[in-house]
Design a protein around this motif. Structure first.
Motif, PDB file in Angstrom:
ATOM      1  N   LEU A  78      26.965  76.154  66.198  1.00 14.22           N
ATOM      2  CA  LEU A  78      27.836  75.177  66.855  1.00 14.22           C
ATOM      3  C   LEU A  78      28.809  74.561  65.855  1.00 14.22           C
ATOM      4  O   LEU A  78      30.020  74.465  66.118  1.00 14.22           O
ATOM      5  CB  LEU A  78      26.982  74.093  67.511  1.00 14.22           C
ATOM      6  CG  LEU A  78      27.715  72.824  67.972  1.00 14.22           C
ATOM      7  CD1 LEU A  78      28.829  73.162  68.948  1.00 14.22           C
ATOM      8  CD2 LEU A  78      26.735  71.842  68.582  1.00 14.22           C
ATOM      9  N   LEU A  79      28.307  74.149  64.699  1.00 10.85           N
ATOM     10  CA  LEU A  79      29.175  73.552  63.692  1.00 10.85           C
ATOM     11  C   LEU A  79      30.209  74.553  63.173  1.00 10.85           C
ATOM     12  O   LEU A  79      31.379  74.203  62.975  1.00 10.85           O
ATOM     13  CB  LEU A  79      28.340  73.004  62.539  1.00 10.85           C
ATOM     14  CG  LEU A  79      27.518  71.745  62.855  1.00 10.85           C
ATOM     15  CD1 LEU A  79      26.534  71.449  61.725  1.00 10.85           C
ATOM     16  CD2 LEU A  79      28.432  70.548  63.094  1.00 10.85           C
ATOM     17  N   LEU A  80      29.787  75.785  62.950  1.00 11.55           N
ATOM     18  CA  LEU A  80      30.714  76.806  62.467  1.00 11.55           C
ATOM     19  C   LEU A  80      31.819  77.080  63.484  1.00 11.55           C
ATOM     20  O   LEU A  80      33.005  77.173  63.129  1.00 11.55           O
ATOM     21  CB  LEU A  80      29.960  78.097  62.154  1.00 11.55           C
ATOM     22  CG  LEU A  80      29.042  78.061  60.934  1.00 11.55           C
ATOM     23  CD1 LEU A  80      28.172  79.319  60.896  1.00 11.55           C
ATOM     24  CD2 LEU A  80      29.861  77.945  59.646  1.00 11.55           C
ATOM     25  N   ARG A  81      31.437  77.204  64.735  1.00 10.65           N
ATOM     26  CA  ARG A  81      32.441  77.462  65.769  1.00 10.65           C
ATOM     27  C   ARG A  81      33.357  76.257  65.977  1.00 10.65           C
ATOM     28  O   ARG A  81      34.549  76.413  66.250  1.00 10.65           O
ATOM     29  CB  ARG A  81      31.756  77.863  67.084  1.00 10.65           C
ATOM     30  CG  ARG A  81      31.148  79.266  67.053  1.00 10.65           C
ATOM     31  CD  ARG A  81      30.571  79.656  68.394  1.00 10.65           C
ATOM     32  NE  ARG A  81      30.026  81.007  68.370  1.00 10.65           N
ATOM     33  CZ  ARG A  81      30.709  82.098  68.692  1.00 10.65           C
ATOM     34  NH1 ARG A  81      31.979  81.992  69.065  1.00 10.65           N
ATOM     35  NH2 ARG A  81      30.142  83.284  68.652  1.00 10.65           N
ATOM     36  N   ALA A  82      32.786  75.063  65.840  1.00  7.85           N
ATOM     37  CA  ALA A  82      33.616  73.863  65.944  1.00  7.85           C
ATOM     38  C   ALA A  82      34.658  73.835  64.838  1.00  7.85           C
ATOM     39  O   ALA A  82      35.830  73.472  65.074  1.00  7.85           O
ATOM     40  CB  ALA A  82      32.735  72.619  65.882  1.00  7.85           C
ATOM     41  N   ALA A  83      34.265  74.221  63.628  1.00  9.31           N
ATOM     42  CA  ALA A  83      35.210  74.264  62.515  1.00  9.31           C
ATOM     43  C   ALA A  83      36.300  75.297  62.766  1.00  9.31           C
ATOM     44  O   ALA A  83      37.488  75.048  62.518  1.00  9.31           O
ATOM     45  CB  ALA A  83      34.468  74.560  61.217  1.00  9.31           C
ATOM     46  N   GLU A  84      35.906  76.466  63.264  1.00 12.11           N
ATOM     47  CA  GLU A  84      36.880  77.525  63.541  1.00 12.11           C
ATOM     48  C   GLU A  84      37.878  77.097  64.613  1.00 12.11           C
ATOM     49  O   GLU A  84      39.037  77.515  64.604  1.00 12.11           O
ATOM     50  CB  GLU A  84      36.144  78.793  63.982  1.00 12.11           C
ATOM     51  CG  GLU A  84      35.337  79.465  62.869  1.00 12.11           C
ATOM     52  CD  GLU A  84      34.442  80.570  63.390  1.00 12.11           C
ATOM     53  OE1 GLU A  84      34.406  80.777  64.630  1.00 12.11           O
ATOM     54  OE2 GLU A  84      33.772  81.217  62.566  1.00 12.11           O
ATOM     55  N   ALA A  85      37.405  76.269  65.535  1.00 16.28           N
ATOM     56  CA  ALA A  85      38.264  75.804  66.627  1.00 16.28           C
ATOM     57  C   ALA A  85      39.043  74.538  66.245  1.00 16.28           C
ATOM     58  O   ALA A  85      39.725  73.951  67.097  1.00 16.28           O
ATOM     59  CB  ALA A  85      37.412  75.529  67.871  1.00 16.28           C
ATOM     60  N   ASN A  86      38.934  74.125  64.972  1.00 17.08           N
ATOM     61  CA  ASN A  86      39.627  72.931  64.473  1.00 17.08           C
ATOM     62  C   ASN A  86      39.234  71.658  65.222  1.00 17.08           C
ATOM     63  O   ASN A  86      40.058  70.764  65.453  1.00 17.08           O
ATOM     64  CB  ASN A  86      41.152  73.131  64.539  1.00 17.08           C
ATOM     65  CG  ASN A  86      41.632  74.213  63.612  1.00 17.08           C
ATOM     66  OD1 ASN A  86      41.231  74.280  62.453  1.00 17.08           O
ATOM     67  ND2 ASN A  86      42.489  75.096  64.122  1.00 17.08           N
ATOM     68  N   TRP A  87      37.952  71.596  65.588  1.00 22.35           N
ATOM     69  CA  TRP A  87      37.449  70.374  66.210  1.00 22.35           C
ATOM     70  C   TRP A  87      37.439  69.244  65.194  1.00 22.35           C
ATOM     71  O   TRP A  87      37.222  69.468  63.999  1.00 22.35           O
ATOM     72  CB  TRP A  87      36.023  70.591  66.714  1.00 22.35           C
ATOM     73  CG  TRP A  87      35.935  71.207  68.071  1.00 22.35           C
ATOM     74  CD1 TRP A  87      36.870  71.982  68.681  1.00 22.35           C
ATOM     75  CD2 TRP A  87      34.823  71.113  68.969  1.00 22.35           C
ATOM     76  NE1 TRP A  87      36.415  72.383  69.907  1.00 22.35           N
ATOM     77  CE2 TRP A  87      35.172  71.868  70.108  1.00 22.35           C
ATOM     78  CE3 TRP A  87      33.596  70.484  68.915  1.00 22.35           C
ATOM     79  CZ2 TRP A  87      34.307  71.988  71.199  1.00 22.35           C
ATOM     80  CZ3 TRP A  87      32.734  70.607  69.988  1.00 22.35           C
ATOM     81  CH2 TRP A  87      33.088  71.350  71.133  1.00 22.35           C
ATOM     82  N   ARG A  88      37.650  68.051  65.677  1.00 24.89           N
ATOM     83  CA  ARG A  88      37.480  66.855  64.853  1.00 24.89           C
ATOM     84  C   ARG A  88      35.994  66.494  64.873  1.00 24.89           C
ATOM     85  O   ARG A  88      35.483  66.062  65.912  1.00 24.89           O
ATOM     86  CB  ARG A  88      38.322  65.712  65.392  1.00 24.89           C
ATOM     87  CG  ARG A  88      39.839  65.966  65.338  1.00 24.89           C
ATOM     88  CD  ARG A  88      40.580  65.027  66.269  1.00 24.89           C
ATOM     89  NE  ARG A  88      40.142  65.224  67.645  1.00 24.89           N
ATOM     90  CZ  ARG A  88      40.427  64.374  68.642  1.00 24.89           C
ATOM     91  NH1 ARG A  88      41.132  63.280  68.404  1.00 24.89           N
ATOM     92  NH2 ARG A  88      40.002  64.623  69.873  1.00 24.89           N
ATOM     93  N   VAL A  89      35.326  66.717  63.758  1.00 23.18           N
ATOM     94  CA  VAL A  89      33.883  66.488  63.665  1.00 23.18           C
ATOM     95  C   VAL A  89      33.646  65.230  62.847  1.00 23.18           C
ATOM     96  O   VAL A  89      34.153  65.086  61.731  1.00 23.18           O
ATOM     97  CB  VAL A  89      33.171  67.686  63.009  1.00 23.18           C
ATOM     98  CG1 VAL A  89      31.663  67.412  62.896  1.00 23.18           C
ATOM     99  CG2 VAL A  89      33.420  68.953  63.821  1.00 23.18           C
TER     100      VAL A  89
END
Length: 212
Positions: free
Chosen positions: A164-175
């Motif tokens: 989830l974290l990796l895909r969020a980073a790839e999608a340029n999510w604001r984490v």
């Protein structure tokens, strides 16, 4: 709020009793033998059953079965306080973050065994090297339900939160990462990950496979 559950009957009354006003619990039973589904149902939770073994399988089934726009995921063992959820939901609700994850802060020496802490630290370091500024592969997170489903997280074992974290980073999510108190789990429950060196090793193995 999604609660993946495997033999957490002792902890569920305390966890569900601490649910903030306006939050609804979705308890996803992953094969409990201690009456956890019946306890959860009696306390007013929506109970779903996921026969496929695995943390990710239970979590994802709960997210699919939830109806709220913003969903939280929380361990069901009593180690995390549901009263902290509004603080995590706030940045997502207000449009300041796409994903908020909890960074565990142990309240006592026995809250987080050394082997689990070391495994978590190694994986978090690898994530930071990939540009994601987190320090915990945390068991509590908040996000918009449809956004997460659209990420297409595929792991159904212990690698789920890392993917989830990796895909969020790839999608340029604001984490965003916020500290949360991490307490000893409720007496009578045992962590499937940090409760033993073997459990931690299994989780690290699953997460390493995701990194590869």
């Amino acid at each position: 709020m999604v609660l993946p559950c495997l033999d957490e009957a002792a902890a569920l009354p305390g966890v569900l009793g601490a649910l903030p006003a306006g939050y609804r619990a979705v308890v996803v039973d992953n094969g409990s033998r201690d009456g956890s589904p019946e306890v959860a149902a009696a306390l007013g939770a929506l109970v779903l059953r996921e026969p496929r073994k695995g943390y990710g399988a239970a979590v994802h089934t709960g997210i699919e079965g939830a109806s709220a726009e913003i969903v939280c995921v929380l361990d069901a063992d009593g180690s995390l306080d549901p009263a902290e959820l509004p603080r995590l939901v706030g940045p997502v609700r207000d449009g300041h973050a796409d994903l908020v994850v909890g960074r565990r802060v142990p309240v006592s020496r026995g809250s987080w065994p050394w082997h689990a802490r070391v495994g978590n630290a190694v994986l978090a370091t690898l994530l930071r090297r990939r540009g994601l500024a987190v320090h915990d592969i945390g068991p509590v997170r908040a996000f918009r339900r449809q956004d997460l489903l659209d990420l297409g997280v595929a792991d159904r074992a212990f690698g789920y939160p890392l993917e989830l974290l990796l895909r969020a980073a790839e999608a340029n999510w604001r984490v965003r990462e916020l500290d949360v108190a991490y307490r000893p789990r409720t007496a009578g429950t045992k962590s499937k990950v940090s409760g033993s060196v073997r459990g931690t090793a299994r989780a690290v193995r699953d997460m390493a496979a995701v990194l590869r």
